[in-house]
Design a protein around this motif. Structure first.
Motif, PDB file in Angstrom:
ATOM      1  N   GLY A 203       3.254   9.849  -2.646  1.00  0.00           N
ATOM      2  CA  GLY A 203       3.577   8.875  -3.686  1.00  0.00           C
ATOM      3  C   GLY A 203       4.512   7.761  -3.250  1.00  0.00           C
ATOM      4  O   GLY A 203       4.834   6.902  -4.059  1.00  0.00           O
ATOM      5  N   GLU A 204       4.951   7.769  -1.993  1.00  0.00           N
ATOM      6  CA  GLU A 204       5.786   6.658  -1.528  1.00  0.00           C
ATOM      7  C   GLU A 204       4.926   5.415  -1.387  1.00  0.00           C
ATOM      8  O   GLU A 204       3.717   5.494  -1.178  1.00  0.00           O
ATOM      9  CB  GLU A 204       6.444   6.995  -0.190  1.00  0.00           C
ATOM     10  N   ILE A 205       5.578   4.261  -1.501  1.00  0.00           N
ATOM     11  CA  ILE A 205       4.853   2.996  -1.443  1.00  0.00           C
ATOM     12  C   ILE A 205       5.701   1.961  -0.718  1.00  0.00           C
ATOM     13  O   ILE A 205       6.925   1.991  -0.791  1.00  0.00           O
ATOM     14  CB  ILE A 205       4.473   2.527  -2.877  1.00  0.00           C
TER      15      ILE A 205
ATOM     16  N   ILE B 210       5.833   9.135  -9.758  1.00  0.00           N
ATOM     17  CA  ILE B 210       4.715   8.724  -8.904  1.00  0.00           C
ATOM     18  C   ILE B 210       4.706   9.753  -7.780  1.00  0.00           C
ATOM     19  O   ILE B 210       5.556   9.735  -6.898  1.00  0.00           O
ATOM     20  CB  ILE B 210       4.892   7.292  -8.352  1.00  0.00           C
TER      21      ILE B 210
ATOM     22  N   ALA C 277       0.282   6.036  -6.375  1.00  0.00           N
ATOM     23  CA  ALA C 277       0.932   4.919  -5.681  1.00  0.00           C
ATOM     24  C   ALA C 277      -0.058   3.778  -5.452  1.00  0.00           C
ATOM     25  O   ALA C 277       0.294   2.602  -5.574  1.00  0.00           O
ATOM     26  CB  ALA C 277       1.533   5.392  -4.361  1.00  0.00           C
ATOM     27  N   ALA C 278      -1.298   4.113  -5.131  1.00  0.00           N
ATOM     28  CA  ALA C 278      -2.320   3.088  -4.868  1.00  0.00           C
ATOM     29  C   ALA C 278      -2.586   2.229  -6.098  1.00  0.00           C
ATOM     30  O   ALA C 278      -2.908   1.043  -5.974  1.00  0.00           O
ATOM     31  CB  ALA C 278      -3.613   3.745  -4.386  1.00  0.00           C
TER      32      ALA C 278
ATOM     33  N   LYS D  59       0.827  -1.198   0.000  1.00  0.00           N
ATOM     34  CA  LYS D  59       0.000   0.000   0.000  1.00  0.00           C
ATOM     35  C   LYS D  59       0.867   1.256   0.000  1.00  0.00           C
ATOM     36  O   LYS D  59       2.031   1.221   0.383  1.00  0.00           O
ATOM     37  CB  LYS D  59      -0.887   0.011   1.241  1.00  0.00           C
ATOM     38  N   PRO D  60       0.268   2.384  -0.408  1.00  0.00           N
ATOM     39  CA  PRO D  60       0.999   3.649  -0.345  1.00  0.00           C
ATOM     40  C   PRO D  60       1.420   3.968   1.088  1.00  0.00           C
ATOM     41  O   PRO D  60       0.775   3.552   2.047  1.00  0.00           O
ATOM     42  CB  PRO D  60      -0.016   4.683  -0.840  1.00  0.00           C
ATOM     43  N   HIS D  61       2.501   4.714   1.196  1.00  0.00           N
ATOM     44  CA  HIS D  61       2.991   5.172   2.493  1.00  0.00           C
ATOM     45  C   HIS D  61       2.921   6.697   2.471  1.00  0.00           C
ATOM     46  O   HIS D  61       3.753   7.352   1.843  1.00  0.00           O
ATOM     47  CB  HIS D  61       4.429   4.693   2.724  1.00  0.00           C
TER      48      HIS D  61
ATOM     49  N   ASN E  54       1.771  11.093  -5.911  1.00  0.00           N
ATOM     50  CA  ASN E  54       0.723  11.220  -4.897  1.00  0.00           C
ATOM     51  C   ASN E  54       0.184   9.852  -4.510  1.00  0.00           C
ATOM     52  O   ASN E  54       0.516   8.837  -5.135  1.00  0.00           O
ATOM     53  CB  ASN E  54      -0.407  12.147  -5.383  1.00  0.00           C
ATOM     54  N   GLU E  55      -0.631   9.845  -3.481  1.00  0.00           N
ATOM     55  CA  GLU E  55      -1.167   8.600  -2.932  1.00  0.00           C
ATOM     56  C   GLU E  55      -1.999   7.834  -3.960  1.00  0.00           C
ATOM     57  O   GLU E  55      -1.935   6.615  -4.039  1.00  0.00           O
ATOM     58  CB  GLU E  55      -2.002   8.919  -1.692  1.00  0.00           C
TER      59      GLU E  55
ATOM     60  N   THR F  46      -0.428  -0.902  -6.020  1.00  0.00           N
ATOM     61  CA  THR F  46      -0.556  -1.842  -4.910  1.00  0.00           C
ATOM     62  C   THR F  46      -0.684  -3.279  -5.408  1.00  0.00           C
ATOM     63  O   THR F  46      -1.430  -3.557  -6.339  1.00  0.00           O
ATOM     64  CB  THR F  46      -1.779  -1.471  -4.037  1.00  0.00           C
TER      65      THR F  46
END
Length: 179
Positions: free
Chosen positions: A21-23, A70, A76-77, A15-17, A72-73, A80
């Motif tokens: 945009g971190e994952i 990448i 990144a999502a 999942k995103p962190h 934003n969330e 997943t």
């Protein structure tokens, strides 16, 4: 064009962190992090390289990764649960982890497995994710009734792992499914 025969699987994205945009990246093999510059993901049926902007360790087999482009969330999502690959020619796998048979089994390898409670012989549900945001790592399990339950990733509760049939048998503590 990148083809599967040029790739080595190394894990999967979680999942995103956060919102930038971190994952989470769950690695199944030991990687020389300093030499890892890119990963390969299958996007719309083709293998696409993504360059790593930054990467830091979260747990022994979990890293927080930022990828170029990448941002934003939401972006990144979309990644997943994508399997993670590297080009075999990049030589980023640590020498002591090249033999796949000796690498062991990680909790993230069990995503997609069906959990069966040994006491009741009933299906609890399917493991959809790993929650490692707390000290105790948990399986995230989607039940047949569309509920979500959290089960501890602990050797003392696991009685059998059938990798061929993708079944995880557990001796669950009484009442844990009611939490």
């Amino acid at each position: 064009m990148i083809t599967l025969d040029r790739l080595t699987p190394i894990g999967r994205l979680g999942k995103p962190h956060g919102i930038n945009g971190e994952i989470n990246a769950y690695l199944d093999v030991d990687i020389d992090i300093d030499s890892l510059k890119r990963i390969i993901l299958m996007i719309d049926g083709i293998y696409v390289p993504f360059f790593i902007a930054s990467m830091r360790q979260k747990r022994s087999d979990t890293f927080i990764m930022a990828l170029d482009d990448i941002n934003n969330e939401r972006e990144a999502a979309e990644l997943t649960n994508h399997p993670l690959y590297v080009l075999t020619s990049d030589n980023v796998i640590a020498e002591d982890d090249i033999d796949e048979d000796d690498r062991g089994l990680y909790a993230s390898d069990l995503i997609g497995f069906t959990v069966i409670d040994d006491a009741t012989r009933q299906t609890v549900g399917e493991i959809t994710d790993i929650n490692d945001s707390t000290e105790n790592v948990l399986f995230v399990v989607a039940t047949p009734s569309s509920a979500t339950v959290y089960l501890p990733v602990a050797d003392e509760f696991i009685t059998e792992i059938d990798t061929d049939r993708r079944i995880l048998r557990m001796n669950l503590p009484e009442g844990i499914l009611d939490l």
